[in-house]
Design a protein around this motif. Sequence first.
Motif, PDB file in Angstrom:
ATOM      1  N   ASP A 118       0.842  -1.201   0.000  1.00  0.00           N
ATOM      2  CA  ASP A 118       0.000   0.000   0.000  1.00  0.00           C
ATOM      3  C   ASP A 118       0.875   1.247   0.000  1.00  0.00           C
ATOM      4  N   ARG A 119       1.545   1.507  -1.116  1.00  0.00           N
ATOM      5  CA  ARG A 119       2.437   2.661  -1.216  1.00  0.00           C
ATOM      6  C   ARG A 119       1.624   3.947  -1.319  1.00  0.00           C
ATOM      7  N   ARG A 120       2.002   4.952  -0.546  1.00  0.00           N
ATOM      8  CA  ARG A 120       1.298   6.230  -0.566  1.00  0.00           C
ATOM      9  C   ARG A 120       2.238   7.309  -1.106  1.00  0.00           C
ATOM     10  N   ASN A 121       1.983   7.797  -2.303  1.00  0.00           N
ATOM     11  CA  ASN A 121       2.788   8.864  -2.902  1.00  0.00           C
ATOM     12  C   ASN A 121       1.945   9.580  -3.944  1.00  0.00           C
ATOM     13  N   VAL A 122       2.542  10.574  -4.589  1.00  0.00           N
ATOM     14  CA  VAL A 122       1.783  11.404  -5.523  1.00  0.00           C
ATOM     15  C   VAL A 122       1.274  10.588  -6.712  1.00  0.00           C
ATOM     16  N   LEU A 123       2.029   9.559  -7.111  1.00  0.00           N
ATOM     17  CA  LEU A 123       1.618   8.736  -8.250  1.00  0.00           C
ATOM     18  C   LEU A 123       0.468   7.806  -7.881  1.00  0.00           C
ATOM     19  N   THR A 124       0.591   7.093  -6.763  1.00  0.00           N
ATOM     20  CA  THR A 124      -0.500   6.191  -6.363  1.00  0.00           C
ATOM     21  C   THR A 124      -1.758   6.973  -6.007  1.00  0.00           C
ATOM     22  N   ASN A 125      -1.585   8.212  -5.538  1.00  0.00           N
ATOM     23  CA  ASN A 125      -2.727   9.086  -5.264  1.00  0.00           C
ATOM     24  C   ASN A 125      -3.520   9.332  -6.544  1.00  0.00           C
ATOM     25  N   ALA A 126      -2.824   9.675  -7.623  1.00  0.00           N
ATOM     26  CA  ALA A 126      -3.500   9.943  -8.897  1.00  0.00           C
ATOM     27  C   ALA A 126      -4.105   8.669  -9.489  1.00  0.00           C
ATOM     28  N   GLN A 127      -3.422   7.549  -9.328  1.00  0.00           N
ATOM     29  CA  GLN A 127      -3.901   6.289  -9.906  1.00  0.00           C
ATOM     30  C   GLN A 127      -5.259   5.868  -9.340  1.00  0.00           C
ATOM     31  N   LYS A 128      -5.575   6.278  -8.123  1.00  0.00           N
ATOM     32  CA  LYS A 128      -6.856   5.916  -7.520  1.00  0.00           C
ATOM     33  C   LYS A 128      -8.043   6.471  -8.317  1.00  0.00           C
ATOM     34  N   HIS A 129      -7.798   7.489  -9.142  1.00  0.00           N
ATOM     35  CA  HIS A 129      -8.898   8.163  -9.850  1.00  0.00           C
ATOM     36  C   HIS A 129      -8.970   7.812 -11.326  1.00  0.00           C
ATOM     37  N   LEU A 130      -8.170   6.854 -11.767  1.00  0.00           N
ATOM     38  CA  LEU A 130      -8.208   6.430 -13.167  1.00  0.00           C
ATOM     39  C   LEU A 130      -9.548   5.771 -13.497  1.00  0.00           C
ATOM     40  N   GLY A 131     -10.004   6.022 -14.714  1.00  0.00           N
ATOM     41  CA  GLY A 131     -11.219   5.360 -15.191  1.00  0.00           C
ATOM     42  C   GLY A 131     -12.511   5.995 -14.742  1.00  0.00           C
ATOM     43  N   LYS A 132     -12.423   7.129 -14.037  1.00  0.00           N
ATOM     44  CA  LYS A 132     -13.647   7.819 -13.598  1.00  0.00           C
ATOM     45  C   LYS A 132     -13.887   9.046 -14.500  1.00  0.00           C
ATOM     46  N   PRO A 133     -15.064   9.164 -15.106  1.00  0.00           N
ATOM     47  CA  PRO A 133     -15.315  10.282 -16.038  1.00  0.00           C
ATOM     48  C   PRO A 133     -15.489  11.645 -15.377  1.00  0.00           C
ATOM     49  N   TYR A 134     -15.767  11.675 -14.071  1.00  0.00           N
ATOM     50  CA  TYR A 134     -15.989  12.951 -13.385  1.00  0.00           C
ATOM     51  C   TYR A 134     -14.989  13.098 -12.239  1.00  0.00           C
ATOM     52  N   LEU A 135     -14.511  14.336 -12.064  1.00  0.00           N
ATOM     53  CA  LEU A 135     -13.487  14.603 -11.043  1.00  0.00           C
ATOM     54  C   LEU A 135     -13.726  15.961 -10.405  1.00  0.00           C
ATOM     55  N   LEU A 136     -13.563  16.014  -9.094  1.00  0.00           N
ATOM     56  CA  LEU A 136     -13.622  17.267  -8.341  1.00  0.00           C
ATOM     57  C   LEU A 136     -12.302  17.441  -7.602  1.00  0.00           C
ATOM     58  N   ASN A 137     -11.652  18.580  -7.809  1.00  0.00           N
ATOM     59  CA  ASN A 137     -10.432  18.921  -7.068  1.00  0.00           C
ATOM     60  C   ASN A 137     -10.719  20.094  -6.137  1.00  0.00           C
ATOM     61  N   ILE A 138     -10.280  19.978  -4.907  1.00  0.00           N
ATOM     62  CA  ILE A 138     -10.417  21.058  -3.916  1.00  0.00           C
ATOM     63  C   ILE A 138      -9.073  21.273  -3.249  1.00  0.00           C
ATOM     64  N   ASP A 139      -8.660  22.523  -3.143  1.00  0.00           N
ATOM     65  CA  ASP A 139      -7.386  22.878  -2.513  1.00  0.00           C
ATOM     66  C   ASP A 139      -7.681  23.626  -1.215  1.00  0.00           C
ATOM     67  N   LEU A 140      -6.961  23.265  -0.155  1.00  0.00           N
ATOM     68  CA  LEU A 140      -7.135  23.951   1.125  1.00  0.00           C
ATOM     69  C   LEU A 140      -6.164  25.121   1.226  1.00  0.00           C
ATOM     70  N   GLU A 141      -6.633  26.208   1.796  1.00  0.00           N
ATOM     71  CA  GLU A 141      -5.827  27.425   1.903  1.00  0.00           C
ATOM     72  C   GLU A 141      -5.118  27.481   3.260  1.00  0.00           C
ATOM     73  N   ASP A 142      -3.826  27.907   3.242  1.00  0.00           N
ATOM     74  CA  ASP A 142      -3.041  28.023   4.486  1.00  0.00           C
ATOM     75  C   ASP A 142      -3.163  26.759   5.330  1.00  0.00           C
ATOM     76  N   PHE A 143      -2.881  25.639   4.710  1.00  0.00           N
ATOM     77  CA  PHE A 143      -3.143  24.325   5.307  1.00  0.00           C
ATOM     78  C   PHE A 143      -2.477  24.158   6.674  1.00  0.00           C
ATOM     79  N   PHE A 144      -1.147  24.289   6.729  1.00  0.00           N
ATOM     80  CA  PHE A 144      -0.449  24.105   8.012  1.00  0.00           C
ATOM     81  C   PHE A 144      -0.901  25.141   9.040  1.00  0.00           C
ATOM     82  N   HIS A 145      -1.042  26.388   8.588  1.00  0.00           N
ATOM     83  CA  HIS A 145      -1.406  27.466   9.507  1.00  0.00           C
ATOM     84  C   HIS A 145      -2.824  27.302  10.068  1.00  0.00           C
TER      85      HIS A 145
END
Length: 343
Positions: free
Chosen positions: A97-124
């Motif tokens: 169960d490798r967790r990295n930027v590539l395996t993160n993206a691979q989880k969404h392959l084959g899905k026709p719809y996608l929602l991206n949300i970015d958090l602001e000042d995450f650490f703060h």
Amino acid sequence: MHQHQQNKAVLCSINSINELARLLRTDQRRLQLMASRPSYKAFAIPKKGGGERQIEAPADDLKKVLSILNRYLQSTYIFEKSSAAYGFVTGAKNDDDRRNVLTNAQKHLGKPYLLNIDLEDFFHSVTQEQVVQIFQGPPFRLKRDLPDLLANLCTYHGRLPMGTPTSPVLSNFACRALDQELIQFSEDLLWTFTRYADDMSFSAKLPITADKVESVCALIEKANFKVNGRKVKVFGPDDPKIVTGLLLHEKEVLLAPDYLDLLAEEIKRLQEVLRAQNEQGQLSTRWVEQLKQQIRGRLNFAGFVLKRNDAQYTELKDAFHTALNPPPEDFGAVSWRRFPYNF
């Protein structure tokens, strides 16, 4: 995995400040002093999309202590991680169960719809009080003055600083409840949800409607994180889909279309700067060293996705090496117009 289990057991069994100090390879008085008066150097760096990002870098002695603490925190988080968390997660040997930027993206392959949300000042957004609660709660359950002392060590101006070794893993601990809420929300809708640090992605086989986007944002805001409204994006079947800088293409993950071109431009810019510095006998400045480090990181990322024997990656790697180690005959007259004074 055994080493991670051992690290977790050691950290969670700490009973006194003196024990903690020994674990962090310092003495009790020095540790308490660092916690009561944490030393940081604050500066700003330009963001990729414009504006500036505030960095708070700890002094060397504090950084050394936090680096040791981070190893134990990372080992502990391995056993606490949610199924959605893919950023800042240490891997274990023979872990499927490798967790990295590539395996993160691979989880969404084959899905026709996608929602991206970015958090602001995450650490703060993660407060000192939240960090105290992390160390008071499971799995740590630390007693007496330990949660407050650790929170004082790991925060600056009452929040997680951007630039310390422990902020990434503590942000993951702080997101445990939110991750679980969004996992449940997504499962109910048959969506796939992943979070890479402050980048959240939701993919689905059916259209993602505006009311569902509002519901997701409401759950995030309820958890005291802030949604960056400019970076809430919904993609349909015909749209190119980008997840954490990677392009989802049918059954494989590729680099974003302009990634290699932008990287080539950065290498060329570095080459021109280094040539100009050499001509004028200047020593390398801090921002030039940061540019080198940034390019090296992006090159490694390209090699990770494309594989190391890819022709484009090899060409860019050679160009970077040439920029850092130019042959003597390459140094000629340099026009001041080509020197990037705007840095």
